[in-house]
Design a protein around this motif. Structure first.
Motif, mmCIF file in Angstrom:
data_model
loop_
_atom_site.group_PDB
_atom_site.id
_atom_site.type_symbol
_atom_site.label_atom_id
_atom_site.label_comp_id
_atom_site.label_asym_id
_atom_site.label_seq_id
_atom_site.Cartn_x
_atom_site.Cartn_y
_atom_site.Cartn_z
ATOM 1 N N GLY A 221 49.524 -3.920 19.349
ATOM 2 C CA GLY A 221 49.600 -4.070 17.901
ATOM 3 C C GLY A 221 48.592 -3.225 17.160
ATOM 4 N N GLN A 222 47.364 -3.146 17.684
ATOM 5 C CA GLN A 222 46.321 -2.383 17.005
ATOM 6 C C GLN A 222 46.516 -0.876 17.185
ATOM 7 O OE1 GLN A 222 42.642 -3.921 18.557
ATOM 8 N NE2 GLN A 222 42.951 -5.951 17.666
ATOM 9 N N TRP A 223 46.989 -0.454 18.342
ATOM 10 C CA TRP A 223 47.200 0.976 18.570
ATOM 11 C C TRP A 223 48.300 1.522 17.666
ATOM 12 C CZ3 TRP A 223 44.445 4.224 21.784
ATOM 13 C CH2 TRP A 223 44.976 5.503 21.993
ATOM 14 N N ASN A 224 49.325 0.725 17.424
ATOM 15 C CA ASN A 224 50.458 1.167 16.609
ATOM 16 C C ASN A 224 50.332 0.761 15.143
ATOM 17 O OD1 ASN A 224 51.843 2.246 18.878
ATOM 18 N ND2 ASN A 224 52.576 0.211 19.416
ATOM 19 N N GLN A 225 49.191 0.224 14.745
ATOM 20 C CA GLN A 225 49.001 -0.217 13.367
ATOM 21 C C GLN A 225 49.007 0.976 12.403
ATOM 22 O OE1 GLN A 225 49.063 -2.241 10.353
ATOM 23 N NE2 GLN A 225 48.612 -3.588 12.097
ATOM 24 N N TYR A 226 49.784 0.849 11.357
ATOM 25 C CA TYR A 226 49.871 1.929 10.366
ATOM 26 C C TYR A 226 49.526 1.471 8.953
ATOM 27 C CZ TYR A 226 51.900 5.464 7.302
ATOM 28 O OH TYR A 226 52.091 6.409 6.317
ATOM 29 N N MET A 227 49.937 0.272 8.584
ATOM 30 C CA MET A 227 49.771 -0.180 7.205
ATOM 31 C C MET A 227 48.299 -0.327 6.836
ATOM 32 S SD MET A 227 51.432 -0.845 4.486
ATOM 33 C CE MET A 227 53.087 -1.034 5.163
ATOM 34 N N LEU A 228 47.519 -0.997 7.686
ATOM 35 C CA LEU A 228 46.111 -1.241 7.368
ATOM 36 C C LEU A 228 45.300 0.054 7.258
ATOM 37 C CD1 LEU A 228 45.375 -4.443 9.494
ATOM 38 C CD2 LEU A 228 45.593 -4.261 7.007
ATOM 39 N N PRO A 229 45.370 0.970 8.225
ATOM 40 C CA PRO A 229 44.601 2.217 8.043
ATOM 41 C C PRO A 229 45.081 3.067 6.884
ATOM 42 C CG PRO A 229 45.965 2.335 10.013
ATOM 43 C CD PRO A 229 46.005 0.917 9.544
ATOM 44 N N THR A 230 46.346 3.003 6.538
ATOM 45 C CA THR A 230 46.847 3.785 5.405
ATOM 46 C C THR A 230 46.204 3.328 4.097
ATOM 47 O OG1 THR A 230 48.967 4.170 6.501
ATOM 48 C CG2 THR A 230 48.909 4.438 4.116
ATOM 49 N N VAL A 231 45.987 2.016 3.960
ATOM 50 C CA VAL A 231 45.401 1.468 2.732
ATOM 51 C C VAL A 231 43.883 1.555 2.748
ATOM 52 C CG1 VAL A 231 45.165 -0.633 1.348
ATOM 53 C CG2 VAL A 231 47.367 -0.062 2.388
ATOM 54 N N LEU A 232 43.260 1.306 3.881
ATOM 55 C CA LEU A 232 41.810 1.173 3.959
ATOM 56 C C LEU A 232 41.107 2.403 4.504
ATOM 57 C CD1 LEU A 232 41.725 -2.430 5.486
ATOM 58 C CD2 LEU A 232 41.616 -1.793 3.068
ATOM 59 N N ASN A 233 41.849 3.408 4.926
ATOM 60 C CA ASN A 233 41.229 4.560 5.578
ATOM 61 C C ASN A 233 41.881 5.839 5.068
ATOM 62 O OD1 ASN A 233 39.629 6.017 7.397
ATOM 63 N ND2 ASN A 233 41.162 5.892 9.001
ATOM 64 N N THR A 234 41.493 6.253 3.871
ATOM 65 C CA THR A 234 42.100 7.434 3.236
ATOM 66 C C THR A 234 41.333 8.712 3.504
ATOM 67 O OG1 THR A 234 40.878 6.921 1.193
ATOM 68 C CG2 THR A 234 43.109 6.017 1.416
ATOM 69 N N ASP A 235 40.216 8.636 4.194
ATOM 70 C CA ASP A 235 39.440 9.828 4.526
ATOM 71 C C ASP A 235 40.137 10.582 5.656
ATOM 72 O OD1 ASP A 235 37.607 11.785 5.054
ATOM 73 O OD2 ASP A 235 35.942 10.431 5.502
ATOM 74 N N PRO A 236 40.543 11.848 5.445
ATOM 75 C CA PRO A 236 41.253 12.585 6.503
ATOM 76 C C PRO A 236 40.458 12.700 7.800
ATOM 77 C CG PRO A 236 41.454 13.720 4.402
ATOM 78 C CD PRO A 236 40.443 12.637 4.208
ATOM 79 N N ASP A 237 39.140 12.731 7.722
ATOM 80 C CA ASP A 237 38.332 12.845 8.931
ATOM 81 C C ASP A 237 38.305 11.553 9.744
ATOM 82 O OD1 ASP A 237 37.694 15.449 8.262
ATOM 83 O OD2 ASP A 237 35.881 14.860 7.154
ATOM 84 N N LYS A 238 38.701 10.447 9.141
ATOM 85 C CA LYS A 238 38.683 9.145 9.828
ATOM 86 C C LYS A 238 40.088 8.649 10.158
ATOM 87 C CE LYS A 238 34.229 8.985 9.207
ATOM 88 N NZ LYS A 238 33.665 8.100 8.163
ATOM 89 N N HIS A 239 41.097 9.500 10.015
ATOM 90 C CA HIS A 239 42.460 9.072 10.274
ATOM 91 C C HIS A 239 42.664 8.698 11.738
ATOM 92 C CE1 HIS A 239 44.711 10.909 6.570
ATOM 93 N NE2 HIS A 239 43.917 9.897 6.263
ATOM 94 N N VAL A 240 43.556 7.735 11.975
ATOM 95 C CA VAL A 240 43.926 7.341 13.326
ATOM 96 C C VAL A 240 45.251 8.021 13.686
ATOM 97 C CG1 VAL A 240 42.684 5.158 13.217
ATOM 98 C CG2 VAL A 240 45.056 5.256 12.443
ATOM 99 N N LEU A 241 45.758 7.744 14.900
ATOM 100 C CA LEU A 241 46.914 8.478 15.408
ATOM 101 C C LEU A 241 48.164 8.287 14.550
ATOM 102 C CD1 LEU A 241 46.735 8.112 19.298
ATOM 103 C CD2 LEU A 241 46.796 10.221 17.975
ATOM 104 N N THR A 242 48.416 7.074 14.110
ATOM 105 C CA THR A 242 49.617 6.851 13.305
ATOM 106 C C THR A 242 49.573 7.653 12.008
ATOM 107 O OG1 THR A 242 48.521 4.855 12.457
ATOM 108 C CG2 THR A 242 50.101 4.574 14.245
ATOM 109 N N GLN A 243 48.409 7.724 11.389
ATOM 110 C CA GLN A 243 48.272 8.544 10.187
ATOM 111 C C GLN A 243 48.381 10.024 10.527
ATOM 112 O OE1 GLN A 243 44.449 6.438 9.212
ATOM 113 N NE2 GLN A 243 45.254 6.553 7.129
ATOM 114 N N GLY A 244 47.832 10.410 11.682
ATOM 115 C CA GLY A 244 47.899 11.807 12.088
ATOM 116 C C GLY A 244 49.321 12.265 12.344
#
Length: 293
Positions: A221-244
């Motif tokens: 669940g955490q590896w495939n999480q997309y909604m939470l990092p999209t809202v709380l992690n808008t810094d391109p240098d801190k993006h996770v795989l789903t955002q990438g």
């Protein structure tokens, strides 16, 4: 005078039951085979497509690649910054997974082993957290994280992931701790062990199958999480795989790097498959331990 032997009613009933069980087994196996094909074929197609060039992907999408284009993987890893996204994801998921298992197992142990006023109320609060839609919490969660100065930070995302995963973890492990024998903990107390030592050195090792099972579910669940990092992690240098992966898909507009996108998709998919393949037996043991004891 000749007599003919007729089968007994019990024998006829047994043959009918055997025929029904055979037909049911054949039907269930057929459904499982169809389901396996539906799951495996898209994965194999994605892996195969990750070694093609863009022309082959659109020209002959179902054929095997004529040449293995390993440069798709290197391009996705370096130019598309999948290496940075991968590292950020490992840090976030690793930290949140450890925190979730430690805090969740401690809370579940107390709720399962100790009777105190409010025990059931706290337990049902965790259960209620499983049914709360995360979409309703995004806006207030954004302001809470922002006011705490944790917006666009790795450790802020770790804390949010822990809070997001705790309800299911506590619910799962509470039921598992209730199946463990109390005589072992009582013997530890008689030997002079404290509650902390009894938990970490006696009860927690006994709960290893349950920890592995809930750990795998949380990891997926955490590896495939997309909604939470999209809202709380808008810094391109801190993006996770789903955002990438989303960034890789839209970076070039209508001229997207499709071969690099599939290579990045397979990169993000491999750790999840490896984790499940390595620990599938432990997952089954953890799910069935409560029923067997």
């Amino acid at each position: 005078m000749k007599t003919t032997d007729t089968p007994a009613p019990a024998a006829r009933e047994g043959k009918k039951e055997g025929a029904k069980e055979g037909a049911l087994n054949a039907f269930s196996h057929g459904i499982l085979v169809i389901w396996a094909i539906m799951v495996v074929l898209p994965l194999l197609w994605a892996v195969m497509t990750s070694f093609k060039d863009d022309a082959s992907i659109f020209g002959s999408p179902w054929s095997l690649p004529d040449t293995l284009h390993f440069d798709n993987w290197s391009r996705a890893w370096t130019q598309a910054h999948m290496s940075d996204y991968f590292l950020n994801t490992v840090l976030v998921v690793g930290g949140s997974l450890v925190g979730t298992l430690v805090l969740g197992s401690m809370a579940a142990y107390v709720l399962a082993r100790f009777d105190f006023p409010g025990n059931r109320f706290i337990y049902f609060l965790f259960v209620g957290g499983m049914s709360f839609p995360i979409m309703l919490a995004l806006v207030p969660l954004f302001y809470v994280v922002d006011n705490m100065g944790l917006l666009n930070t790795i450790h802020g995302l770790i804390l949010v992931y822990i809070a997001y995963s705790l309800p299911f973890t506590v619910f799962f492990l509470t039921a598992f701790f209730r199946t463990l024998p109390t005589s072992v903990a009582e013997a530890a107390f008689v030997d002079g062990a404290s509650h902390t030592r009894t938990f970490f050195q006696v009860m927690l090792p006994m709960a290893k199958p349950g920890l592995i099972s809930v750990g795998i579910f949380n990891f997926l669940g955490q590896w495939n999480q997309y909604m939470l990092p999209t809202v709380l992690n808008t810094d391109p240098d801190k993006h996770v795989l789903t955002q990438g992966l989303v960034q890789l898909a839209v970076s070039q507009g209508y001229k997207g790097d499709w071969s690099g996108l599939f290579a990045g998709l397979v990169m993000a998919m491999l750790p999840v498959l490896a984790a499940y393949i390595l620990f599938q037996r432990q997952v089954v043991q953890g799910l069935t331990a409560g029923a067997l004891k």
